[in-house]
Scaffold this motif. Structure first.
Motif, PDB file in Angstrom:
ATOM      1  N   GLY A 176      51.538  48.869  33.591  1.00 53.83           N
ATOM      2  CA  GLY A 176      51.142  47.823  34.881  1.00 53.83           C
ATOM      3  C   GLY A 176      49.590  47.693  34.925  1.00 53.83           C
ATOM      4  N   ILE A 177      49.507  46.435  35.570  1.00 51.86           N
ATOM      5  CA  ILE A 177      47.965  46.297  35.728  1.00 51.86           C
ATOM      6  C   ILE A 177      47.596  45.849  37.118  1.00 51.86           C
ATOM      7  N   ARG A 178      46.742  46.545  37.731  1.00 49.05           N
ATOM      8  CA  ARG A 178      46.117  46.196  39.140  1.00 49.05           C
ATOM      9  C   ARG A 178      44.761  46.074  39.030  1.00 49.05           C
ATOM     10  N   THR A 179      44.336  44.772  40.033  1.00 44.88           N
ATOM     11  CA  THR A 179      42.999  44.603  39.972  1.00 44.88           C
ATOM     12  C   THR A 179      42.374  44.754  41.371  1.00 44.88           C
ATOM     13  N   LEU A 180      41.341  45.019  41.751  1.00 37.62           N
ATOM     14  CA  LEU A 180      40.438  45.144  42.829  1.00 37.62           C
ATOM     15  C   LEU A 180      39.223  44.253  42.938  1.00 37.62           C
ATOM     16  N   GLY A 181      39.016  43.480  43.983  1.00 37.53           N
ATOM     17  CA  GLY A 181      37.929  42.448  43.965  1.00 37.53           C
ATOM     18  C   GLY A 181      38.118  41.188  43.276  1.00 37.53           C
ATOM     19  N   ALA A 182      39.447  40.820  43.068  1.00 38.98           N
ATOM     20  CA  ALA A 182      39.536  39.546  41.987  1.00 38.98           C
ATOM     21  C   ALA A 182      39.752  38.330  42.778  1.00 38.98           C
ATOM     22  N   ASN A 183      39.972  38.302  43.997  1.00 40.30           N
ATOM     23  CA  ASN A 183      40.190  36.925  44.779  1.00 40.30           C
ATOM     24  C   ASN A 183      39.396  36.826  45.794  1.00 40.30           C
ATOM     25  N   TYR A 184      38.950  37.409  46.692  1.00 43.83           N
ATOM     26  CA  TYR A 184      38.370  37.089  47.810  1.00 43.83           C
ATOM     27  C   TYR A 184      36.933  36.942  47.738  1.00 43.83           C
ATOM     28  N   ARG A 185      36.369  35.616  47.875  1.00 45.90           N
ATOM     29  CA  ARG A 185      34.765  35.141  47.527  1.00 45.90           C
ATOM     30  C   ARG A 185      33.662  35.497  48.871  1.00 45.90           C
ATOM     31  N   GLY A 186      34.313  35.826  49.946  1.00 46.42           N
ATOM     32  CA  GLY A 186      33.541  35.659  51.238  1.00 46.42           C
ATOM     33  C   GLY A 186      32.884  36.933  51.513  1.00 46.42           C
ATOM     34  N   ASN A 187      32.209  36.901  52.654  1.00 50.68           N
ATOM     35  CA  ASN A 187      31.310  38.283  52.856  1.00 50.68           C
ATOM     36  C   ASN A 187      31.996  38.851  54.090  1.00 50.68           C
ATOM     37  N   ASP A 188      33.084  38.611  54.404  1.00 52.92           N
ATOM     38  CA  ASP A 188      33.729  39.488  55.402  1.00 52.92           C
ATOM     39  C   ASP A 188      34.442  40.664  54.882  1.00 52.92           C
ATOM     40  N   LYS A 223      48.822  39.895  28.568  1.00 56.42           N
ATOM     41  CA  LYS A 223      47.651  39.187  28.198  1.00 56.42           C
ATOM     42  C   LYS A 223      47.248  37.808  28.736  1.00 56.42           C
ATOM     43  N   THR A 224      48.306  36.964  29.079  1.00 56.59           N
ATOM     44  CA  THR A 224      48.023  35.748  29.826  1.00 56.59           C
ATOM     45  C   THR A 224      47.450  36.128  31.281  1.00 56.59           C
ATOM     46  N   ALA A 225      47.822  37.049  31.880  1.00 57.77           N
ATOM     47  CA  ALA A 225      47.473  37.289  33.138  1.00 57.77           C
ATOM     48  C   ALA A 225      45.946  37.946  33.130  1.00 57.77           C
ATOM     49  N   VAL A 226      45.802  38.846  32.123  1.00 55.32           N
ATOM     50  CA  VAL A 226      44.426  39.254  32.019  1.00 55.32           C
ATOM     51  C   VAL A 226      43.579  37.897  31.853  1.00 55.32           C
ATOM     52  N   ALA A 227      43.773  37.251  31.126  1.00 59.00           N
ATOM     53  CA  ALA A 227      42.913  36.102  30.516  1.00 59.00           C
ATOM     54  C   ALA A 227      42.408  35.164  31.852  1.00 59.00           C
ATOM     55  N   THR A 228      43.192  35.337  32.809  1.00 57.48           N
ATOM     56  CA  THR A 228      42.747  34.547  34.179  1.00 57.48           C
ATOM     57  C   THR A 228      41.756  35.174  35.024  1.00 57.48           C
ATOM     58  N   LEU A 229      41.421  36.474  34.968  1.00 59.17           N
ATOM     59  CA  LEU A 229      40.457  37.463  35.566  1.00 59.17           C
ATOM     60  C   LEU A 229      39.072  36.696  35.379  1.00 59.17           C
ATOM     61  N   ALA A 230      38.425  36.616  36.451  1.00 61.53           N
ATOM     62  CA  ALA A 230      37.013  36.262  36.781  1.00 61.53           C
ATOM     63  C   ALA A 230      36.221  37.181  37.741  1.00 61.53           C
ATOM     64  N   PRO A 231      35.230  37.553  37.538  1.00 65.36           N
ATOM     65  CA  PRO A 231      34.433  38.431  38.532  1.00 65.36           C
ATOM     66  C   PRO A 231      34.321  37.734  39.783  1.00 65.36           C
ATOM     67  N   THR A 232      34.597  38.503  40.883  1.00 60.12           N
ATOM     68  CA  THR A 232      34.661  37.515  42.085  1.00 60.12           C
ATOM     69  C   THR A 232      33.998  38.421  43.349  1.00 60.12           C
ATOM     70  N   GLY A 233      34.540  39.539  43.795  1.00 63.32           N
ATOM     71  CA  GLY A 233      34.432  39.978  45.347  1.00 63.32           C
ATOM     72  C   GLY A 233      33.934  41.303  45.349  1.00 63.32           C
ATOM     73  N   TRP A 234      34.598  42.195  46.101  1.00 62.52           N
ATOM     74  CA  TRP A 234      34.229  43.634  46.405  1.00 62.52           C
ATOM     75  C   TRP A 234      34.687  44.457  45.526  1.00 62.52           C
ATOM     76  N   THR A 235      34.744  45.800  46.054  1.00 66.57           N
ATOM     77  CA  THR A 235      34.887  46.854  45.186  1.00 66.57           C
ATOM     78  C   THR A 235      35.569  47.845  45.966  1.00 66.57           C
ATOM     79  N   PRO A 236      37.034  47.436  46.465  1.00 62.71           N
ATOM     80  CA  PRO A 236      37.731  48.573  47.233  1.00 62.71           C
ATOM     81  C   PRO A 236      38.554  49.288  46.348  1.00 62.71           C
ATOM     82  N   ILE A 237      37.683  50.483  46.014  1.00 60.85           N
ATOM     83  CA  ILE A 237      38.400  51.501  45.123  1.00 60.85           C
ATOM     84  C   ILE A 237      39.319  52.290  45.822  1.00 60.85           C
TER      85      ILE A 237
END
Length: 420
Positions: A82-94, A117-131
């Protein structure tokens, strides 16, 4: 008449077979296999810093996508990935919202390479780093089943969602039992990021790797995914000694023991030149203990000199405390050099609560792994400067020569002053 009877019997048999297929779907049989199938979740940092262009002339995000595509092609069939992302969606400062930004991009299960692969191709650097939050969610994604479970965390920065300390989160995950390991990879990391990712890996007996090139990233992630397909290691009962001379010699594997309150346990491991010792220990409080406790794991020579140590402390939040260490044995000039005997000392600072029995001792789990030593900077050891030793030596030599020259000039000036 006979032909019609046979035809009717055939139709009935077919209907019975179809009914049985509905009542007992093939998935039910597959589920039994899935329970023991190895599970891996790749957790990718998609924060804004992944736009940085410092990996072979491209961005860190581009290197990660390429590595994922290569790994997806080579993933063994038996691995549920499986694949999980962090910081991929929220662009704000909250900050509060940014620290919730983790989602499962592709569910853990049989791999459809095209969809992943299709899901990975949609990713773009976006937000925070909630590890920390991402690790907690990933542990939930891998919950269930009897097979090995592995989280592979890829990040280029430290967590931005304190006070939820990712190291504490990793220790809580380790407390859930054997079989869930977190391996971490740092993309061109700074010192703080390296320390945090190493701490996360050490807490679960995983590994940390420093990555600066595309090929290194692809190879390392691929190795970790393939490693998950290895058979589950069955713990071996052993009994440590009260000093190194009497300690049992252990090979790579998983061991269980008991450690009395205030007692030290010693074990020995043979490490050949060019190999690296990786060890991790967990001590569980299976009874009521005082809230402040800790565990210390030391690697020392047979003469008592400390080589490296790992330590961790707890305050009662979890019922297991874990730590680990790494010791790379450098290659010698002589190919026939003997292996070095390294003594592992485990010391815990648990104290029993009033009225609680102290015997038998607390459960101890020790993981020992002797692997190929690090080559270059892509697999950082617990210490060492690598090529930096050349620069350090040059600086020392330059300083020494400058000191001699300055001293000679000073004496010459004093001599001239006295003469005049």
């Amino acid at each position: 008449m006979i032909t019609r009877q046979r035809l009717a019997a055939g139709v009935c048999a077919l209907l019975a077979a179809l009914t049985a297929g509905i009542a007992f779907p093939a998935g039910a049989v597959a589920d039994e296999t899935d329970q023991s199938a190895p599970k891996v979740e790749l957790v990718l940092d998609v924060s804004g810093s992944m736009r940085t262009r410092d990996i072979d002339g491209g961005t860190r995000m581009a290197a990660a996508k390429q590595a994922f595509n290569e790994v997806l092609d080579a993933t063994p069939e038996e691995v549920r990935l499986g694949i999980r992302t962090l910081g991929a969606n929220y662009r704000g400062n909250d900050r509060k919202e940014g620290c919730k930004d983790t989602e499962q991009l592709y569910p853990v299960g049989p791999l459809n390479r095209t969809d992943a692969k299709t899901a990975v191709a949609t990713l773009a650097p976006t937000g925070w780093t909630p590890i920390g939050p991402a690790l907690l969610k990933a542990a939930g994604d891998l919950d269930g089943g009897s097979g090995t479970r592995r989280i592979v965390l890829i990040s280029d920065g430290e967590d931005t969602c304190q006070p939820l300390d990712p190291c504490e989160v990793a220790r809580e995950i380790a407390a859930k039992g054997i079989g869930l390991t977190i391996d971490t990879l740092g993309l061109v990391p700074d010192a703080k990021t390296r320390d945090q990712l190493s701490c996360i890996a050490d807490a679960t007996g995983g590994t940390y790797t420093d990555v600066r090139h595309k090929e290194e990233l692809s190879d390392r992630v691929g190795d970790l995914v393939e490693r998950a397909a290895d058979p589950v290691v069955t713990p071996v009962a052993t009994e440590g000694a009260d000093r190194c001379e009497k300690a049992p010699t252990l090979k790579s594997g998983l061991y269980t023991d008991r450690v009395e309150f205030g007692q030290q346990r010693w074990y020995k491991v043979a490490v050949e030149p060019g190999r690296e010792l990786r060890a991790a220990v967990s001590v569980a409080d299976d009874r009521a203990v005082d809230p402040n406790y800790g565990v210390l794991l030391r690697a020392v020579t047979v003469h008592g000199r400390e080589i490296v140590r790992g330590e961790a402390a707890g305050t009662g939040r979890t019922d297991v405390v874990s730590t680990g260490l790494r010791y790379p044995k450098p290659d010698g000039d002589d190919d026939t050099a003997p292996a070095e005997t390294v003594c592992l000392q485990v010391t815990s600072s648990f104290s029993a609560a009033a009225g609680v029995k102290t015997s038998p001792g607390l459960p101890l789990e020790l993981t020992v792994d002797v692997v190929d030593g690090p080559s270059g900077h892509h697999d950082v050891a617990a210490f060492g400067l690598g090529r930096g030793w050349w620069l350090l030596g040059l600086l020392v030599l330059t300083g020494f020569l400058a000191g001699l020259l300055w001293g000679w000039l000073s004496r010459w000036r004093v001599a001239v002053w006295r003469t005049n």
